[in-house]
Scaffold this active site. Structure first.
Site, PDB file in Angstrom:
ATOM      1  N   ASP A   7     -13.303  52.799  26.216  1.00  0.00           N
ATOM      2  CA  ASP A   7     -14.553  52.875  26.253  1.00  0.00           C
ATOM      3  C   ASP A   7     -15.387  51.691  25.692  1.00  0.00           C
ATOM      4  O   ASP A   7     -14.714  51.144  24.530  1.00  0.00           O
ATOM      5  CB  ASP A   7     -15.422  54.141  26.103  1.00  0.00           C
ATOM      6  CG  ASP A   7     -16.648  54.493  26.661  1.00  0.00           C
ATOM      7  OD1 ASP A   7     -16.698  54.399  27.730  1.00  0.00           O
ATOM      8  OD2 ASP A   7     -17.630  54.103  25.994  1.00  0.00           O
ATOM      9  N   THR A   8     -16.435  51.144  26.432  1.00  0.00           N
ATOM     10  CA  THR A   8     -17.161  49.982  25.785  1.00  0.00           C
ATOM     11  C   THR A   8     -18.470  50.004  25.882  1.00  0.00           C
ATOM     12  O   THR A   8     -18.948  50.752  26.812  1.00  0.00           O
ATOM     13  CB  THR A   8     -16.749  48.769  26.551  1.00  0.00           C
ATOM     14  OG1 THR A   8     -15.311  48.342  26.543  1.00  0.00           O
ATOM     15  CG2 THR A   8     -17.408  47.495  25.982  1.00  0.00           C
TER      16      THR A   8
END
Ligand code: GTP
Length: 184
Positions: free
Chosen positions: A70-71
């Protein structure tokens, strides 16, 4: 090298694994990160990645190792996620223009024998975005599906005044940190 599962629907993450020669198949992890109510960016990406991994393992086993990630982008202490529409993208990008931006990517790699958890940050000092170029980028729709509506290898590249960290981290997957752990 053994084929792994990219537990992500991300086109960019798939492109990064291909660039580094990692054989993979892609499966959507089926987790809704909108369910998370976490203000701290590092905690958010960690729990989002953990949620994706847990959701994946409710459906699939570990016959093949799996990688989830995830970013988020942060500027002025705010989490800047994927833009909802063009007006939101404009707001998010203007918050980054001429500003210091941190892009955090968490990844969890899990096989039958090991679990790797990595949380990395790449910091950028962006020059102010040129208004016409920003308008054209917003019209291009390339910002869709990208954390912070940001493309460090694209629109943002020419505005990078300073950078500390990996470009892959900023694009959503710190592949260089994963490679030593992948099965031959
Ligand atoms: N091309 C590009 N993509 C970026 C950049 N920064 C972030 N992204 C992408 O923005 C997306 C961030 O959203 P996430 O929620 O982490 O992942 P997702 O795309 O929804 O995919 P899932 O893993 O299935 O949740 C990822 O696909 C990242 O690869 C960038 O600078 N360039």
């Amino acid at each position: 090298m053994q084929t792994i599962v990219l537990g992500s629907s991300s086109i960019t993450r798939a492109e990064l694994l291909t660039k580094f020669g990692v054989p993979f198949i892609q499966r959507d992890p089926g987790f809704d990160e909108e369910s998370l109510r976490i203000a701290d960016p590092a905690h958010f990406v960690y729990h989002a990645t953990k949620g994706k991994m847990q959701s994946y393992l409710e459906t699939y086993d570990l016959e093949m190792p799996v990688l989830c990630a995830d970013t988020v982008v942060t500027a002025n202490g705010q989490i800047l996620r994927k833009a909802k529409d063009k007006a939101d993208a404009k707001r998010i990008l203007e918050a980054q223009s001429g500003n210091t931006v941190s892009i955090l990517s968490c990844m969890i790699y899990k096989s039958k024998t090991i679990e790797l958890i990595d949380l990395s940050t790449t910091d950028y000092l962006f020059l102010p975005f040129e208004p016409k170029a920003l308008h054209d980028y917003l019209e291009s729709d390339e910002w869709k599906g990208k954390a912070g509506a940001c493309m460090v290898e694209g629109f943002c590249k020419s505005y990078i005044k300073e950078v500390v960290g990996l470009e892959s981290t900023a694009m959503g997957l710190s592949v260089e940190k994963l490679l030593p752990f992948l099965p031959l």
